[in-house]
Each structure stands twice: as C-alpha cells, then as structure tokens.
Write an enzyme that holds these catalytic residues in place. Structure first.
Site, mmCIF file in Angstrom:
data_model
loop_
_atom_site.group_PDB
_atom_site.id
_atom_site.type_symbol
_atom_site.label_atom_id
_atom_site.label_comp_id
_atom_site.label_asym_id
_atom_site.label_seq_id
_atom_site.Cartn_x
_atom_site.Cartn_y
_atom_site.Cartn_z
ATOM 1 N N HIS A 123 4.463 -5.774 0.683
ATOM 2 C CA HIS A 123 4.076 -6.944 1.389
ATOM 3 C C HIS A 123 5.335 -7.221 2.339
ATOM 4 C CE1 HIS A 123 7.299 -9.799 -0.752
ATOM 5 N NE2 HIS A 123 7.489 -10.014 0.430
ATOM 6 N N ASP A 156 4.614 -3.568 -6.040
ATOM 7 C CA ASP A 156 5.621 -4.295 -4.350
ATOM 8 C C ASP A 156 7.105 -3.718 -4.033
ATOM 9 O OD1 ASP A 156 5.339 -6.141 -2.435
ATOM 10 O OD2 ASP A 156 6.262 -7.641 -3.583
ATOM 11 N N SER A 237 12.591 -11.754 0.950
ATOM 12 C CA SER A 237 11.433 -10.692 0.064
ATOM 13 C C SER A 237 12.807 -9.892 1.079
ATOM 14 C CB SER A 237 10.042 -11.259 0.603
ATOM 15 O OG SER A 237 9.495 -12.322 0.599
#
Length: 386
Positions: A123, A156, A237
């Site tokens: 992402h 992910d 992230s």
C-alpha cells in the site's frame, strides 16, 4: 464511538515544500493500517467474509539474494539498550516518497541487499503503479529513484530496487517465531514526516488476525499480526519492527484507531493509541524472495469460501477438486482448528492459512451436525498453470 483500522502511511500534500534531510539519521519506517484503501495514504473500513485465493499478477525483476538471516533472537545488540538497537537498525531503513495520479504519500522500507533491494508495504507503493514515481532517501542523506520489482496485495508487501546504489547496509532478518508476548521490540520510522523516529515497547499479542482490505479480485489481505504498543503512526508503514538484537521480526503495517469521523483521508487518521500491528517476517520472506527474483508470488489455499460463525469459520462454498473437497469438507461445516491454531472466525482462518506455504500438510478440524471430524490435507497453491 466507532473503531477503525487505518493505514499508517503519511499522505503528502502537493503544495508542501520538501522537508530538510538530516545527514546520518535520515532513515525511515512506515506503519500501515488495518484497512487499506485503493490509494496510498487512504484508509477504509470493510468487512470480508470470504477467502478464495486467486492468482496474483506477475512481477518483473532481476534475481537477487536477500538479507542475512539471524537465528538468534535473544542475544542483545551491544548493551541491549534501545539506543544500541537504533544505531544498528537506522542505516538499514529508508524513507520512501511516492507520487501518482492520486497525489503523493510517504512510507518506509527495509534494505535487503547492498545494491538496493528494499522491502516495503504494497500500500506504500501502489499509487506509483501505472505511471507514478518512487524515490528513496537513505541514512546518509542521499536519495535515488527506484523501480517496483514486485507487489503482493494479499500479504501487503512489495519489493523495490533503488537505482545506481551500492555498499548499502542490509538489515538482519530475524525469526518472528522466536517472539514471546511481553518481549521488548523497537520500531523505527518517519511518523508524520519526522525523520528517524525510534519508538519502543513490547509484543502485546501474537497471531492477531488483521484484515486490511482486499485485492482487485476480492481476496482478503489478512495476516497473523504481531501486536505491539510501540508507537506506530502514519509514516511508519513498511518499516521494521525489530527485536532487542536489532533483527527484523516484522513489517510495521497497521494501526487501530478510535474515531467517529470517516476514516478516509487525513481527517480520519488518528495517532497511536498503543495498538500497532506488524506483518511477521517469517510468513512473508518466501514471498519476498519470489518477488525479488521476478517470480509471481504464490499463496497457500484450502479452496473454500467462508463466513464468521460463533464456533469458528463456516464453509459457504467448497471449490470442486480442491484439497478441502478431497478431504470431505462440505458447505455448512465449521472449521474450528488448523493444527494447534484455534479458529475463531473467517479472518482467523485466512490469517492462519496464509502463515503456511503451498504444499504444506496441515490437520484441519471441523464440526458437522454437532460431530467433530478431522483430516490431514496438503494445501493447494494459487499459482497459475499452463
């Protein structure tokens, strides 16, 4: 007040000026959220009641070797302090800036090879697919453009390659299986654009099923997460969660937020409330190796669609010819365990199966009409054939 799972990725506003880089401590880390929307920097909430793994798109890359693997998880780095761990890890973490049609966002990555192979979240870089750009900034204040070698929405994860670099410091890859609840961990990153931020905490829980959305075919992105109270915020992230030896045990990926407003956009991005989640490194390294080599990532599957049930995961559909069908599992059955993993719902089963590899043998236990049944099955693969 509703709870939301949101990506710990930092949206970048186009009108903002680039912030000053710091030489020596310019590395970054990123954490995503429990629900990842279609564009980088956006979070969304969704309920997924089925798992029916399908093939993912192919990756294009040059074969590379990945980072060294540490078999020790308890021996401390230097004096075992957070400071010594940070000094070891910071040179192996990068900040990732992404631009695309949807705008811009920033995240972090983990250096795997001296020539620029980098692990991050899918992402973080998905906005750049189809015409965007990816730029990485290193610990010494330098930067380089990067290309995407492979992405895997189901876990992910993504692998990128920085151009024209050498002599980087690869991270040491640890063993997430060695983690224990209460063990100390450290997260490094750039929350809200603040370079080289180091936070510490403990492992709050293990094998926490985390559902962050789905891929283009509706297959859920669910993994058995490491839960930690180390502060993880938007901008973390893709960065590492490390043990007290400085070895990477997880990829910071999600945060739980408590907010009454919409989780979309910056208005819904709450800060850390002590509920951060990382993807266990053991489960994804085989997939990372596939992407780094230019191969299509593969995943284990039972060949079923499921929904939540009070007793476990209820079978809604069984794919003809699948390993589940061959084992005698039928629609209406409720799976209650896989090996020694107790199944508490649909996400729990998906996360558990994702922790295995195609071809692994597992013991599946289910109930039908109040009677318990059990069978050993060899997990299918979502790899394409022909």
């Amino acid at each position: 007040m509703s709870d939301y799972f949101t990506p710990a990725q930092h949206p970048v506003q186009p009108q903002h000026q680039p912030r000053r880089r710091r030489t020596g401590l310019a590395a970054a880390v990123v954490a995503t959220s429990l629900l990842v929307g279609g564009g980088a920097g956006l979070g969304g909430a969704a309920l997924w009641d089925a798992t029916h793994d399908e093939p993912t798109g192919s990756a294009s890359a040059t074969a590379t070797s990945t980072a060294p693997v540490s078999t020790q998880s308890q021996a401390p780095a230097a004096d075992g302090s957070v400071e010594s761990v940070a000094q070891k890890v910071l040179p192996s973490v990068v900040k990732i800036d992404v631009t695309g049609q949807g705008g811009g966002a920033s995240g972090s990555g983990i250096i795997l090879t001296a020539d620029g192979t980098i692990l991050t979240n899918n992402h973080v870089v998905e906005m750049a697919q189809g015409g965007g750009s990816v730029k990485v900034s290193f610990d010494d204040g330098t930067s380089a453009d990067a290309e995407i070698l492979g992405t895997d929405p189901l876990t992910d994860t993504a692998v990128i390659k920085a151009s024209g670099v050498s002599d980087l410091t690869p991270a040491t890859i640890g063993k997430s299986a060695n983690l224990g609840v209460g063990e100390g961990v450290v997260a490094v990153g750039s929350p809200f654009g603040l370079d080289a931020t180091v936070t510490s905490g403990i492992v709050s829980a293990l094998d926490r099923p985390v559902n962050v959305g789905s891929d283009d075919q509706g297959n859920s992105t669910t993994y058995p997460a490491i839960q930690t109270d180390a502060a993880i915020n938007p901008g973390n992230s893709g960065g590492p969660l490390v043990d007290m030896t400085g070895a990477v045990v997880g990829i910071n990926s999600s945060i739980r937020t408590a907010a009454s407003q919409s989780p979309y956009g910056s208005s819904g991005q709450s800060g850390s409330i002590g509920l951060g989640f990382a993807i266990p490194i053991d489960e994804v390294m085989p997939i990372v190796d596939q992407m780094a080599k230019g191969e299509t990532p593969t995943h284990a599957r039972l060949g079923i669609r499921i929904t939540d049930d009070a007793a476990g995961a209820k079978i809604a559909e069984v794919t003809e010819g699948s390993t589940a069908a061959e084992a005698g599992i039928e629609a209406g059955d409720v799976i209650t365990s896989v090996d020694d993993h107790r199944i508490t719902g649909a996400d729990s089963l998906v996360a558990t199966i994702r922790s295995y590899r195609p071809g692994d043998s597992v013991t599946v236990t289910w109930t039908r009409d109040g009677k318990t049944q059990q069978a050993e099955v060899q997990l299918d693969s979502d790899a394409t054939t022909g």
